[in-house]
Design a protein around this motif. Structure first.
Motif, PDB file in Angstrom:
ATOM      1  N   ARG A 293       0.831  -1.199   0.000  1.00 42.35           N
ATOM      2  CA  ARG A 293       0.000   0.000   0.000  1.00 42.35           C
ATOM      3  C   ARG A 293       0.872   1.258   0.000  1.00 42.35           C
ATOM      4  O   ARG A 293       0.538   2.266  -0.610  1.00 42.35           O
ATOM      5  CB  ARG A 293      -0.888  -0.029   1.246  1.00 42.35           C
TER       6      ARG A 293
ATOM      7  N   TRP B  96      -7.167   1.841  -7.825  1.00 36.41           N
ATOM      8  CA  TRP B  96      -6.393   0.631  -8.132  1.00 36.41           C
ATOM      9  C   TRP B  96      -7.065  -0.618  -7.599  1.00 36.41           C
ATOM     10  O   TRP B  96      -7.862  -0.567  -6.659  1.00 36.41           O
ATOM     11  CB  TRP B  96      -4.974   0.723  -7.585  1.00 36.41           C
TER      12      TRP B  96
ATOM     13  N   ALA C 107       0.985  10.827  -9.247  1.00 34.40           N
ATOM     14  CA  ALA C 107      -0.117  11.119 -10.171  1.00 34.40           C
ATOM     15  C   ALA C 107      -0.760  12.464  -9.835  1.00 34.40           C
ATOM     16  O   ALA C 107      -1.137  13.233 -10.715  1.00 34.40           O
ATOM     17  CB  ALA C 107      -1.149  10.001 -10.124  1.00 34.40           C
ATOM     18  N   LYS C 108      -0.832  12.758  -8.538  1.00 38.29           N
ATOM     19  CA  LYS C 108      -1.481  14.005  -8.119  1.00 38.29           C
ATOM     20  C   LYS C 108      -0.687  15.237  -8.545  1.00 38.29           C
ATOM     21  O   LYS C 108      -1.255  16.306  -8.731  1.00 38.29           O
ATOM     22  CB  LYS C 108      -1.689  14.003  -6.598  1.00 38.29           C
TER      23      LYS C 108
ATOM     24  N   LEU D 210      -3.761   0.093 -12.335  1.00 32.79           N
ATOM     25  CA  LEU D 210      -3.877   1.473 -11.882  1.00 32.79           C
ATOM     26  C   LEU D 210      -4.795   2.219 -12.837  1.00 32.79           C
ATOM     27  O   LEU D 210      -4.706   2.035 -14.055  1.00 32.79           O
ATOM     28  CB  LEU D 210      -2.491   2.139 -11.882  1.00 32.79           C
TER      29      LEU D 210
ATOM     30  N   LEU E 258       3.515   7.756 -14.311  1.00 31.10           N
ATOM     31  CA  LEU E 258       3.464   6.477 -13.582  1.00 31.10           C
ATOM     32  C   LEU E 258       4.200   5.391 -14.356  1.00 31.10           C
ATOM     33  O   LEU E 258       4.967   4.612 -13.793  1.00 31.10           O
ATOM     34  CB  LEU E 258       2.005   6.049 -13.378  1.00 31.10           C
TER      35      LEU E 258
ATOM     36  N   GLY F   1      -6.809  11.541  -7.943  1.00 31.60           N
ATOM     37  CA  GLY F   1      -6.399  10.393  -7.142  1.00 31.60           C
ATOM     38  C   GLY F   1      -5.994   9.270  -8.052  1.00 31.60           C
ATOM     39  O   GLY F   1      -5.906   9.434  -9.278  1.00 31.60           O
ATOM     40  N   LEU F   2      -5.696   8.131  -7.435  1.00 28.55           N
ATOM     41  CA  LEU F   2      -5.287   6.968  -8.208  1.00 28.55           C
ATOM     42  C   LEU F   2      -6.133   5.790  -7.747  1.00 28.55           C
ATOM     43  O   LEU F   2      -6.039   5.368  -6.594  1.00 28.55           O
ATOM     44  CB  LEU F   2      -3.792   6.679  -7.965  1.00 28.55           C
TER      45      LEU F   2
ATOM     46  N   GLU G 230       0.432   7.287  -6.144  1.00 25.41           N
ATOM     47  CA  GLU G 230      -0.700   8.197  -6.170  1.00 25.41           C
ATOM     48  C   GLU G 230      -0.237   9.645  -6.004  1.00 25.41           C
ATOM     49  O   GLU G 230      -0.720  10.546  -6.683  1.00 25.41           O
ATOM     50  CB  GLU G 230      -1.702   7.839  -5.069  1.00 25.41           C
TER      51      GLU G 230
ATOM     52  N   VAL H  88      -6.519   6.067 -13.910  1.00 20.03           N
ATOM     53  CA  VAL H  88      -6.643   7.506 -13.735  1.00 20.03           C
ATOM     54  C   VAL H  88      -7.834   7.963 -14.565  1.00 20.03           C
ATOM     55  O   VAL H  88      -7.952   7.613 -15.747  1.00 20.03           O
ATOM     56  CB  VAL H  88      -5.374   8.265 -14.158  1.00 20.03           C
TER      57      VAL H  88
ATOM     58  N   ILE I 257       2.028   2.061  -3.463  1.00 15.79           N
ATOM     59  CA  ILE I 257       0.921   2.581  -4.264  1.00 15.79           C
ATOM     60  C   ILE I 257       0.582   4.007  -3.837  1.00 15.79           C
ATOM     61  O   ILE I 257       0.249   4.858  -4.669  1.00 15.79           O
ATOM     62  CB  ILE I 257      -0.300   1.634  -4.158  1.00 15.79           C
ATOM     63  N   THR I 258       0.707   4.285  -2.535  1.00 13.47           N
ATOM     64  CA  THR I 258       0.481   5.657  -2.066  1.00 13.47           C
ATOM     65  C   THR I 258       1.498   6.616  -2.673  1.00 13.47           C
ATOM     66  O   THR I 258       1.174   7.754  -3.036  1.00 13.47           O
ATOM     67  CB  THR I 258       0.559   5.705  -0.528  1.00 13.47           C
TER      68      THR I 258
END
Length: 595
Positions: free
Chosen positions: A334, A354, A344-345, A391, A408, A351-352, A341, A393, A337-338
């Motif tokens: 996690r 998944w 991506a922001k 993932l 990403l 947000g992302l 994210e 978006v 993945i955070t």
RNA sequence: GGGGACGUAGCUCAAUUGGUUAGAGUCCCGGACUGUCGAUCCGGUGGUUGCGGGUUCGAGUCCCGUCGUCCUCGCCA
């Protein structure tokens, strides 16, 4: 000559000869009764043996980076004392005279490449003359020299003519911010430094030179990045009587040749070609890094069957939903993945979303919306398998979706080891749009206003300008745009239509580009060309991630030169001569102790 | 213009929860040593903790500002 040999050429064959060497002290090893100095120059290193008695007692104090002139005899090293790491490792020079001909104070930083941490760039560039003595730095510039040499040889053999263009030229309205140079002879008027020699090279085609090349400095007054400096070097090419394939053919033969000669890597030709539309659709960018196998999948047509209002909302707003499948990403934590994210922001994504598969099946925040048929459709579209991470978006802006997923994709390539600098993956991106929409919604050139529209689309220039494709092509290597070019407009009438379309009145066009329009009247052949970013190409071939590494005297992010201190203030007399005065705001310094 | 990271000896770095005189390696200086090649060993010099302010009995450490470097968004026909 002050020397008889360089520090890289003496071998056992020279045994017994008297030699005179000049070089820098690479290292001193003093054992009291005997001492050794590694003397270094561009060509290599040679060990000097010192015996205090043979040097007449008063031997000078030797220190790193002094320049020495050594006269001595070439001797074979004793058995077991040879150094196989040096080409000169079988011999040493027994000194009978050592003279410091260039003294050197203690160094501001450690030049040793072994051990020690990284030195800050600013310090390296301030003392670039020391930095460049290090093999790893020196070799980059030797490589760059070979690169330019190979380019010229190749192009001269292909009958290109090397021509030069002015550096003091005219400001043009389009494109990047110009660097301006005030005119002393014409107060209130300015030259501009060229963003590229675009118009000049087209005029060479009208003049009949047929094939032009130039290694040329270009200037753009925009903010710096790792791959952008305010002045940079282009290989500029233009050819008459050609179409896209002709330019692409000669450039990819040249680039494949350069890569083979410089890196020893064979890249297959022809390079892969993608249309702009395909590149953006599959990779989210017009400069895809093909070293990574990951692809984006568009889900717009499936959102009606996925009960997730962020997805449906994005599509209804004219945006997109796209997915990136990460094989094996099901094992990612996690925390990772955070981090993705957060990345991506930074590109504006809200947000992302998944899901991933592991022993528990499909898990993740999106899994409660992705069930049954929806899950099957998405899994099928993305070819997802057990152990994968998906993932997503979604955004009302296609640009946000593509930028975020491109970032990403690159970050995942980095983490997964797909961004191997030894791998070279070139491709062409073609069929760019001729125009994009500016802030006010008006068409503005994607490339430059001399780019020819695609013949099939030319009749839509007025009715549907944003749908018109250009005869433009970019060369992309490992995710960097290293070149861009196009087939140009060679008919004055079409050129004026394009100027009108981008909102340039005929008066303005005449004012800015009259010389080109004039030239186009006088028998212009069809022509096209390209410009390659030499700094970026050299950077990639050197395995670097910043072009500063392959620029001798680069500027810092604020545009300063650590070596010279440029930019700097000038004497008021100089300003008066050119008729300029500086507004107080620009020079006001807070006075210490004021207020 | 926005976001982030960093700034301690010439250089590369450390310094516990805010707590004694800010340490180590390297460089430099001195000494020892006849075969090293990142020489080794012994000793020594070296600090405005980027700068300015604040909080505190006490700040390298916390807060505010500022400067610089790097990464990045915008920008880069």
């Amino acid at each position: 000559m002050l020397r008889t040999q360089t520090c890289g050429e003496l071998t056992a064959k020279n045994e017994g000869e008297t030699t005179t060497l000049i070089g820098w002290v690479d290292a001193v090893r003093d054992h009291g009764g005997v001492g050794f100095v590694d003397l270094r120059d561009r060509y290599g290193r040679t060990q000097i043996t010192l015996n205090p008695e043979e040097l007449g007692g008063a031997a000078p104090t030797l220190r790193s980076e002094q320049v020495l002139r050594v006269i001595g005899t070439v001797e074979l090293r004793p058995e077991g004392m040879r150094n196989p790491k040096l080409t000169t490792g079988d011999i040493e020079v027994r000194a009978r005279s050592v003279e410091i001909i260039g003294d050197c104070p203690p160094l501001p930083f450690d030049l040793s490449e072994i051990g020690g941490g990284e030195i800050t760039d600013e310090l390296r560039y301030r003392y670039r003359f020391l930095d460049m003595r290090r093999d790893s730095v020196k070799n980059r510039f030797l490589m760059r020299s070979d690169l330019l040499h190979q380019m010229r040889n190749f192009l001269h053999a292909e009958r290109f003519v090397e021509l030069e263009t002015p550096v003091l030229t005219k400001s043009t309205p389009e494109g990047a911010r110009d660097f301006l140079v005030p005119s002393r002879l014409n107060h209130g008027e300015f030259y501009a430094l060229p963003q590229s020699p675009q118009i000049f090279k087209q005029i060479f085609m009208v003049a009949g030179f047929d094939r032009y090349m130039q290694v040329v400095r270009c200037f753009r007054d925009e903010d710096l990045r790792a791959d952008r400096q305010p002045e940079f070097t282009q290989l500029d090419l233009e050819l008459a009587c050609v179409e896209e394939d002709d330019v692409i053919d000669v450039v990819e033969r040249m680039v494949a040749h350069l890569i083979r000669e410089i890196s020893g890597v064979t890249v297959t030709t022809p390079f892969p070609r993608l249309s702009y539309e395909e590149a953006v659709s599959v990779y989210g960018t017009d400069a895809p890094d093909l070293r990574s196998p990951l692809r984006l999948e568009t889900l717009d047509d499936l959102v009606d069957r996925i009960p997730f209002n962020i997805f449906t909302g994005a599509v209804e707003a004219g945006g997109q939903v796209k997915a990136l499948r990460v094989p094996g990403g099901g094992a990612w934590s996690r925390k990772v993945i955070t981090e993705l994210e957060a990345l991506a922001k930074t590109y504006g994504a809200g947000g992302l979303a998944w899901v991933k598969t592991n022993a528990d099946g499909w898990v993740g925040p999106l899994s409660r919306f992705l069930e049954g048929e929806a899950l099957e459709l998405v899994a099928e579209r993305t070819s997802a398998e057990d152990g994968d991470l998906l993932l997503f978006v979604a955004d009302g802006s296609r640009g946000v979706v593509n930028n975020a997923l491109n970032a990403l994709r690159k970050e995942i390539a980095r983490r997964e080891g797909h961004a191997d600098p030894a791998k070279l993956a070139p491709c062409w991106v073609t069929e760019f749009p001729l125009f994009e929409s500016d802030d006010e919604g008006n068409p503005t050139p994607c490339h430059h206003p001399f780019t020819s529209p695609h013949p099939e689309d030319a009749d839509r220039l007025e009715s549907e300008p944003l749908a018109v494709r250009a005869r433009a092509y970019d060369l992309v290597l490992n995710g960097f745009e290293i070149g861009g070019g196009s087939i140009r407009i060679h008919q004055r009438e079409l050129q004026e239509r394009v100027f009108r379309r981008i909102g340039l009145s005929s008066e303005e066009a005449k004012e800015k580009f009259s010389f080109l329009l004039e030239a186009l009247k006088y028998g212009a052949p069809p022509h096209g060309g390209i410009a390659l970013g030499i700094d970026r190409l050299a950077m990639i071939l050197a395995g670097d991630t910043s072009i500063r590494e392959v620029i001798a005297f680069p500027k810092t992010q604020r545009g300063g030169c650590p070596l010279t201190g440029a930019p700097g203030e000038v004497a008021s007399a100089q300003l008066e001569e050119i008729g300029l005065s500086i507004s107080p705001r620009a020079t006001a310094q807070p006075e210490p102790g004021a207020d």
